[in-house]
Design a protein around this motif. Structure first.
Motif, PDB file in Angstrom:
ATOM      1  N   ASP A   1     -50.135  31.555-107.313  1.00  0.00           N
ATOM      2  CA  ASP A   1     -51.427  31.355-107.981  1.00  0.00           C
ATOM      3  C   ASP A   1     -51.887  29.909-107.842  1.00  0.00           C
ATOM      4  OD1 ASP A   1     -51.227  33.939-108.730  1.00  0.00           O
ATOM      5  OD2 ASP A   1     -50.579  33.520-110.791  1.00  0.00           O
TER       6      ASP A   1
ATOM      7  N   ARG B   1     -56.306  37.549-105.527  1.00  0.00           N
ATOM      8  CA  ARG B   1     -55.551  38.636-106.141  1.00  0.00           C
ATOM      9  C   ARG B   1     -56.283  39.111-107.377  1.00  0.00           C
ATOM     10  NH1 ARG B   1     -50.345  38.327-109.304  1.00  0.00           N
ATOM     11  NH2 ARG B   1     -51.123  36.238-109.680  1.00  0.00           N
TER      12      ARG B   1
ATOM     13  N   VAL C   1     -55.951  40.688-110.847  1.00  0.00           N
ATOM     14  CA  VAL C   1     -54.850  40.825-111.791  1.00  0.00           C
ATOM     15  C   VAL C   1     -54.786  42.277-112.299  1.00  0.00           C
ATOM     16  CG1 VAL C   1     -53.992  40.052-114.059  1.00  0.00           C
ATOM     17  CG2 VAL C   1     -54.902  38.390-112.409  1.00  0.00           C
ATOM     18  N   ALA C   2     -53.562  42.775-112.480  1.00  0.00           N
ATOM     19  CA  ALA C   2     -53.327  44.162-112.908  1.00  0.00           C
ATOM     20  C   ALA C   2     -54.186  44.509-114.119  1.00  0.00           C
ATOM     21  CB  ALA C   2     -51.845  44.338-113.237  1.00  0.00           C
TER      22      ALA C   2
ATOM     23  N   ARG D   1     -52.234  49.121-111.348  1.00  0.00           N
ATOM     24  CA  ARG D   1     -51.023  48.834-112.136  1.00  0.00           C
ATOM     25  C   ARG D   1     -50.432  47.479-111.764  1.00  0.00           C
ATOM     26  NH1 ARG D   1     -46.870  53.681-112.227  1.00  0.00           N
ATOM     27  NH2 ARG D   1     -45.543  51.857-112.096  1.00  0.00           N
ATOM     28  N   ASP D   2     -50.563  47.122-110.486  1.00  0.00           N
ATOM     29  CA  ASP D   2     -49.993  45.844-110.023  1.00  0.00           C
ATOM     30  C   ASP D   2     -51.107  44.871-109.662  1.00  0.00           C
ATOM     31  OD1 ASP D   2     -47.319  46.755-110.145  1.00  0.00           O
ATOM     32  OD2 ASP D   2     -47.673  47.872-108.274  1.00  0.00           O
ATOM     33  N   ASN D   3     -50.735  43.600-109.678  1.00  0.00           N
ATOM     34  CA  ASN D   3     -51.660  42.602-109.116  1.00  0.00           C
ATOM     35  C   ASN D   3     -51.864  42.955-107.651  1.00  0.00           C
ATOM     36  OD1 ASN D   3     -51.758  41.052-111.478  1.00  0.00           O
ATOM     37  ND2 ASN D   3     -49.795  40.088-110.974  1.00  0.00           N
TER      38      ASN D   3
ATOM     39  N   LEU E   1     -57.369  35.683-109.115  1.00  0.00           N
ATOM     40  CA  LEU E   1     -56.726  34.398-108.843  1.00  0.00           C
ATOM     41  C   LEU E   1     -56.769  34.088-107.357  1.00  0.00           C
ATOM     42  CD1 LEU E   1     -53.744  35.207-111.096  1.00  0.00           C
ATOM     43  CD2 LEU E   1     -54.997  33.070-111.355  1.00  0.00           C
TER      44      LEU E   1
HETATM   45  C1  LIG Z   1     -49.934  39.599-112.468  1.00  0.00           C
HETATM   46  O1  LIG Z   1     -50.266  38.239-112.442  1.00  0.00           O
HETATM   47  C2  LIG Z   1     -50.326  37.652-113.711  1.00  0.00           C
HETATM   48  C3  LIG Z   1     -50.895  36.251-113.555  1.00  0.00           C
HETATM   49  O2  LIG Z   1     -50.176  35.542-112.565  1.00  0.00           O
HETATM   50  C4  LIG Z   1     -48.930  37.649-114.314  1.00  0.00           C
HETATM   51  O3  LIG Z   1     -48.981  37.060-115.609  1.00  0.00           O
HETATM   52  C5  LIG Z   1     -48.474  39.097-114.440  1.00  0.00           C
HETATM   53  O4  LIG Z   1     -47.116  39.125-114.836  1.00  0.00           O
HETATM   54  C6  LIG Z   1     -48.577  39.819-113.099  1.00  0.00           C
HETATM   55  N1  LIG Z   1     -48.408  41.240-113.359  1.00  0.00           N
HETATM   56  C7  LIG Z   1     -47.685  42.035-112.560  1.00  0.00           C
HETATM   57  C8  LIG Z   1     -47.646  43.470-112.939  1.00  0.00           C
HETATM   58  O5  LIG Z   1     -47.098  41.621-111.579  1.00  0.00           O
END
Ligand SMILES: *[C@@H]1O[C@H](CO)[C@@H](O)[C@H](O)[C@H]1NC(C)=O
Ligand SMILES: *[C@@H]1O[C@H](CO)[C@@H](O)[C@H](O)[C@H]1NC(C)=O
Length: 226
Positions: free
Chosen positions: A165, A198, A200-201, A103-105, A158
């Protein structure tokens, strides 16, 4: 006895020669020499000769000291460079498994460590911390498997510097079952800066014993040498 005689003769010869050619004026020693030279040219020559030899010895001593200092500094630098050897390379897993979607990065933790010279990479957190300021090289390769032909596949990870990033590794593909992408770059880092990867979610990466997902880095050269 013969030796002393020869030495005495040599001193007188050199003495008369030196007395003509050398002036030691200015210093007290020079004045004293002049006095001796007036009364006794033989001991004057020996004395000048001795002075000259002492001066040569002083130059020799001084040069040796300087060389010793330079050598010390060079070996200190060499030891410093040896002690700062930094290189790591790790793969995501040692068995067949996929990570994600989350769900999260989330930071990818590369558990199969090939090399970690200097111990700057942590296989507990997946974070590399620069042990000293310098130019570093990093590369990240990601791979994923959609599970079946025609299934949607998109990988996106990333490279991050101190949680920000930096560079993406991305592949979006509907045509085949597998995707792979690589990012590599050189960075000027300060000591203590952190690099990690990382995921990505919502994205997935897959690995197996062939190690399709890797994260590597090494110090190219330090920039904090004195
Ligand atoms: C995860 O990272 C992406 C790219 O940086 C960003 O656009 C997105 O908002 C992030 N998602 C969360 C759930 O934090
Ligand atoms: C040169 O060095 C030697 C050894 O350290 C010392 O005994 C000698 O007095 C030095 N000579 C001069 C002229 O400084």
């Amino acid at each position: 006895m013969k030796g002393i005689l020869i030495l005495f003769l040599l001193c007188s010869m050199v003495g008369s020669f030196l007395a003509q050619d050398y002036e030691w004026g200015g210093s007290e020693a020079g004045q004293a020499n002049k006095d001796i030279c007036v009364t006794d040219s033989a001991s004057c020559g020996c004395c000048l000769m001795q002075q000259r030899m002492q001066r040569l010895e002083w130059i020799f001593n001084h040069t040796m000291d300087q060389l010793r200092k330079d050598l010390d500094q060079a070996s200190k630098r060499l030891n410093d460079l040896r002690a700062s050897h930094t290189a790591f390379s790790a793969a995501l897993s040692t068995r067949t498994e996929c990570m994600g979607p989350f769900r999260d990065n989330s930071t990818l933790i590369y558990k199969k460590v090939f090399v970690n010279q200097g111990g700057a990479y942590s296989e507990q957190t997946g974070v590399f911390m620069a042990p000293r300021s310098g130019v570093y090289s990093f590369s990240v390769t990601v791979f994923s498997d959609a599970g079946a032909p025609g299934a949607r596949l998109s990988i996106f990870a990333l490279l991050q510097r101190n949680g920000q990033d930096l560079a993406g590794v991305h592949d979006d593909n509907y045509d085949d079952q597998e995707d792979s992408a690589t990012q590599s770059l050189a960075l000027q880092l300060q000591a203590g800066e952190q690099l990690s990867v990382r995921l990505v979610a919502g994205r997935v990466v897959c690995d197996d014993v062939s190690h399709y997902n890797t994260f590597s880095g090494f110090l190219v050269f330090p920039t904090d040498l004195p």
